[in-house]
Write a protein that holds these residues in place. Sequence first.
Motif, PDB file in Angstrom:
ATOM      1  N   VAL A 161       0.829  -1.212   0.000  1.00 46.61           N
ATOM      2  CA  VAL A 161       0.000   0.000   0.000  1.00 46.61           C
ATOM      3  C   VAL A 161       0.859   1.256   0.000  1.00 46.61           C
ATOM      4  O   VAL A 161       0.587   2.221  -0.728  1.00 46.61           O
ATOM      5  CB  VAL A 161      -0.958  -0.011   1.199  1.00 46.61           C
ATOM      6  CG1 VAL A 161      -1.692   1.318   1.334  1.00 46.61           C
ATOM      7  CG2 VAL A 161      -1.956  -1.159   1.072  1.00 46.61           C
ATOM      8  N   ARG A 162       1.926   1.254   0.779  1.00 53.18           N
ATOM      9  CA  ARG A 162       2.741   2.471   0.938  1.00 53.18           C
ATOM     10  C   ARG A 162       3.804   2.615  -0.152  1.00 53.18           C
ATOM     11  O   ARG A 162       4.010   3.714  -0.688  1.00 53.18           O
ATOM     12  CB  ARG A 162       3.426   2.438   2.310  1.00 53.18           C
ATOM     13  CG  ARG A 162       4.311   3.653   2.606  1.00 53.18           C
ATOM     14  CD  ARG A 162       5.099   3.418   3.886  1.00 53.18           C
ATOM     15  NE  ARG A 162       5.982   2.269   3.750  1.00 53.18           N
ATOM     16  CZ  ARG A 162       6.419   1.527   4.777  1.00 53.18           C
ATOM     17  NH1 ARG A 162       6.025   1.816   6.015  1.00 53.18           N
ATOM     18  NH2 ARG A 162       7.215   0.494   4.568  1.00 53.18           N
ATOM     19  N   ASP A 163       4.480   1.512  -0.506  1.00 49.40           N
ATOM     20  CA  ASP A 163       5.675   1.601  -1.342  1.00 49.40           C
ATOM     21  C   ASP A 163       5.474   1.133  -2.783  1.00 49.40           C
ATOM     22  O   ASP A 163       6.241   1.510  -3.664  1.00 49.40           O
ATOM     23  CB  ASP A 163       6.804   0.778  -0.718  1.00 49.40           C
ATOM     24  CG  ASP A 163       7.145   1.233   0.690  1.00 49.40           C
ATOM     25  OD1 ASP A 163       7.088   2.443   0.938  1.00 49.40           O
ATOM     26  OD2 ASP A 163       7.444   0.367   1.541  1.00 49.40           O
ATOM     27  N   PHE A 164       4.477   0.309  -3.025  1.00 47.17           N
ATOM     28  CA  PHE A 164       4.226  -0.198  -4.363  1.00 47.17           C
ATOM     29  C   PHE A 164       3.136   0.610  -5.060  1.00 47.17           C
ATOM     30  O   PHE A 164       3.268   0.984  -6.218  1.00 47.17           O
ATOM     31  CB  PHE A 164       3.821  -1.673  -4.281  1.00 47.17           C
ATOM     32  CG  PHE A 164       3.718  -2.378  -5.609  1.00 47.17           C
ATOM     33  CD1 PHE A 164       4.858  -2.759  -6.302  1.00 47.17           C
ATOM     34  CD2 PHE A 164       2.481  -2.692  -6.153  1.00 47.17           C
ATOM     35  CE1 PHE A 164       4.764  -3.426  -7.524  1.00 47.17           C
ATOM     36  CE2 PHE A 164       2.369  -3.354  -7.367  1.00 47.17           C
ATOM     37  CZ  PHE A 164       3.524  -3.725  -8.050  1.00 47.17           C
ATOM     38  N   ALA A 165       2.070   0.888  -4.330  1.00 50.72           N
ATOM     39  CA  ALA A 165       0.903   1.557  -4.916  1.00 50.72           C
ATOM     40  C   ALA A 165       0.538   2.799  -4.123  1.00 50.72           C
ATOM     41  O   ALA A 165      -0.622   3.057  -3.826  1.00 50.72           O
ATOM     42  CB  ALA A 165      -0.272   0.589  -4.964  1.00 50.72           C
ATOM     43  N   ALA A 171      -8.229   1.825  -0.418  1.00 51.53           N
ATOM     44  CA  ALA A 171      -9.102   0.677  -0.675  1.00 51.53           C
ATOM     45  C   ALA A 171      -8.708  -0.049  -1.960  1.00 51.53           C
ATOM     46  O   ALA A 171      -8.714  -1.287  -2.007  1.00 51.53           O
ATOM     47  CB  ALA A 171     -10.561   1.132  -0.745  1.00 51.53           C
ATOM     48  N   ARG A 172      -8.347   0.712  -2.994  1.00 54.63           N
ATOM     49  CA  ARG A 172      -7.921   0.096  -4.259  1.00 54.63           C
ATOM     50  C   ARG A 172      -6.587  -0.616  -4.070  1.00 54.63           C
ATOM     51  O   ARG A 172      -6.380  -1.734  -4.569  1.00 54.63           O
ATOM     52  CB  ARG A 172      -7.798   1.174  -5.345  1.00 54.63           C
ATOM     53  CG  ARG A 172      -7.310   0.648  -6.708  1.00 54.63           C
ATOM     54  CD  ARG A 172      -8.415  -0.003  -7.471  1.00 54.63           C
ATOM     55  NE  ARG A 172      -7.966  -0.622  -8.713  1.00 54.63           N
ATOM     56  CZ  ARG A 172      -7.809   0.016  -9.877  1.00 54.63           C
ATOM     57  NH1 ARG A 172      -8.059   1.319  -9.960  1.00 54.63           N
ATOM     58  NH2 ARG A 172      -7.441  -0.649 -10.962  1.00 54.63           N
ATOM     59  N   ALA A 173      -5.678   0.017  -3.363  1.00 57.38           N
ATOM     60  CA  ALA A 173      -4.370  -0.600  -3.123  1.00 57.38           C
ATOM     61  C   ALA A 173      -4.512  -1.903  -2.340  1.00 57.38           C
ATOM     62  O   ALA A 173      -3.839  -2.898  -2.641  1.00 57.38           O
ATOM     63  CB  ALA A 173      -3.456   0.371  -2.386  1.00 57.38           C
ATOM     64  N   LYS A 174      -5.396  -1.924  -1.360  1.00 58.43           N
ATOM     65  CA  LYS A 174      -5.587  -3.143  -0.569  1.00 58.43           C
ATOM     66  C   LYS A 174      -6.214  -4.257  -1.404  1.00 58.43           C
ATOM     67  O   LYS A 174      -5.902  -5.440  -1.222  1.00 58.43           O
ATOM     68  CB  LYS A 174      -6.450  -2.837   0.659  1.00 58.43           C
ATOM     69  CG  LYS A 174      -5.708  -2.075   1.747  1.00 58.43           C
ATOM     70  CD  LYS A 174      -6.562  -1.936   3.003  1.00 58.43           C
ATOM     71  CE  LYS A 174      -5.768  -1.300   4.143  1.00 58.43           C
ATOM     72  NZ  LYS A 174      -6.569  -1.199   5.388  1.00 58.43           N
ATOM     73  N   ALA A 175      -7.098  -3.892  -2.321  1.00 59.50           N
ATOM     74  CA  ALA A 175      -7.687  -4.902  -3.206  1.00 59.50           C
ATOM     75  C   ALA A 175      -6.619  -5.497  -4.121  1.00 59.50           C
ATOM     76  O   ALA A 175      -6.578  -6.719  -4.341  1.00 59.50           O
ATOM     77  CB  ALA A 175      -8.817  -4.292  -4.025  1.00 59.50           C
ATOM     78  N   LEU A 176      -5.735  -4.655  -4.633  1.00 58.61           N
ATOM     79  CA  LEU A 176      -4.652  -5.137  -5.484  1.00 58.61           C
ATOM     80  C   LEU A 176      -3.664  -5.985  -4.684  1.00 58.61           C
ATOM     81  O   LEU A 176      -3.109  -6.961  -5.201  1.00 58.61           O
ATOM     82  CB  LEU A 176      -3.931  -3.955  -6.127  1.00 58.61           C
ATOM     83  CG  LEU A 176      -4.741  -3.194  -7.181  1.00 58.61           C
ATOM     84  CD1 LEU A 176      -4.060  -1.880  -7.525  1.00 58.61           C
ATOM     85  CD2 LEU A 176      -4.928  -4.042  -8.427  1.00 58.61           C
ATOM     86  N   TYR A 177      -3.449  -5.615  -3.438  1.00 62.34           N
ATOM     87  CA  TYR A 177      -2.604  -6.419  -2.562  1.00 62.34           C
ATOM     88  C   TYR A 177      -3.161  -7.831  -2.436  1.00 62.34           C
ATOM     89  O   TYR A 177      -2.419  -8.822  -2.471  1.00 62.34           O
ATOM     90  CB  TYR A 177      -2.514  -5.769  -1.174  1.00 62.34           C
ATOM     91  CG  TYR A 177      -2.098  -6.720  -0.082  1.00 62.34           C
ATOM     92  CD1 TYR A 177      -0.776  -7.121   0.052  1.00 62.34           C
ATOM     93  CD2 TYR A 177      -3.047  -7.260   0.804  1.00 62.34           C
ATOM     94  CE1 TYR A 177      -0.396  -8.023   1.044  1.00 62.34           C
ATOM     95  CE2 TYR A 177      -2.676  -8.153   1.788  1.00 62.34           C
ATOM     96  CZ  TYR A 177      -1.352  -8.531   1.903  1.00 62.34           C
ATOM     97  OH  TYR A 177      -0.984  -9.434   2.865  1.00 62.34           O
ATOM     98  N   ALA A 178      -4.470  -7.937  -2.301  1.00 63.78           N
ATOM     99  CA  ALA A 178      -5.106  -9.239  -2.101  1.00 63.78           C
ATOM    100  C   ALA A 178      -4.932 -10.164  -3.302  1.00 63.78           C
ATOM    101  O   ALA A 178      -4.938 -11.391  -3.144  1.00 63.78           O
ATOM    102  CB  ALA A 178      -6.591  -9.056  -1.788  1.00 63.78           C
ATOM    103  N   VAL A 179      -4.783  -9.590  -4.506  1.00 59.68           N
ATOM    104  CA  VAL A 179      -4.662 -10.425  -5.697  1.00 59.68           C
ATOM    105  C   VAL A 179      -3.247 -10.394  -6.284  1.00 59.68           C
ATOM    106  O   VAL A 179      -3.034 -10.856  -7.413  1.00 59.68           O
ATOM    107  CB  VAL A 179      -5.679 -10.003  -6.782  1.00 59.68           C
ATOM    108  CG1 VAL A 179      -7.094 -10.143  -6.268  1.00 59.68           C
ATOM    109  CG2 VAL A 179      -5.433  -8.571  -7.254  1.00 59.68           C
ATOM    110  N   GLN A 180      -2.294  -9.892  -5.540  1.00 56.96           N
ATOM    111  CA  GLN A 180      -0.944  -9.774  -6.081  1.00 56.96           C
ATOM    112  C   GLN A 180      -0.385 -11.136  -6.478  1.00 56.96           C
ATOM    113  O   GLN A 180      -0.681 -12.166  -5.876  1.00 56.96           O
ATOM    114  CB  GLN A 180      -0.003  -9.112  -5.075  1.00 56.96           C
ATOM    115  CG  GLN A 180       0.359  -9.968  -3.865  1.00 56.96           C
ATOM    116  CD  GLN A 180       1.451  -9.324  -3.004  1.00 56.96           C
ATOM    117  OE1 GLN A 180       2.595  -9.207  -3.418  1.00 56.96           O
ATOM    118  NE2 GLN A 180       1.058  -8.900  -1.805  1.00 56.96           N
TER     119      GLN A 180
END
Length: 260
Positions: A161-165, A171-180
Amino acid sequence: MQPITRRSFSAALVAGAALSMLPAASRAATVTKAKNVVLVHGAYADASCWLDVIPHLQAAGLNVMAVQNPLTSFADDVEATKRILALMDGPTVLVGHSYSGMLVTEAGVDPKVTALVYIAARAPDAGEDYTALAKQYPTPPASAGLVHNGGYAQLSEEAFVRDFAGDLPVARAKALYAVQGRISDTLFTAKTTVAAWRSKPSWYAVSKNDRTINPDLERFMAKRMNATTVELDASHVSLISQPRAVADLILAAAGQSEHI
């Protein structure tokens, strides 16, 4: 679509000589008009990261396909990219984000590839140790967030969330984290055997606020390949936070004259 010069980022042609015996490819006076675009995602991601870019390219009449990399090995990912390239009929722009810059560099020697586009991407020379190259620059913060388990690695939620996106809504960053995409521990040890950017015209989008790849390293690689370069006020995932700007760069590489 608006030309790059009217977008809210600075664009400049970055000229520089290659640092080896062979010359880097310089941009041709006339860009080959492409009909296809192949998009390749990087580590900690999947093909869906291109979803906001694709409609802009399709609206310009381009045939677009995105590679779904297994991230199990460099060789596996190169083959996945080649399989999609094999489906293309005619001139094709090959685009890589992040780690997949290595895949673009390796697979981009395909004769149908007319241009390469790197989005905050690795761009090693043939046989170059990218890890050693990256160590010449300050270590980006995301590296400290890698979590290893069972031969694979992923970014922690905080690092993602902090360093990649970092410029996406949380909320969008956390969703992307979940499907990384989880990566093999061996993924980053591979070396390219060729450097397609030495024979193909190249474009590069530097992410000025990147915390996953050092922005100065991105600038070095772009300059070394004599790429047409833009700088975006973006995190590592400019293809998600600034999809129109990224699409404009790809359109320029595809010979859409109004975007050059």
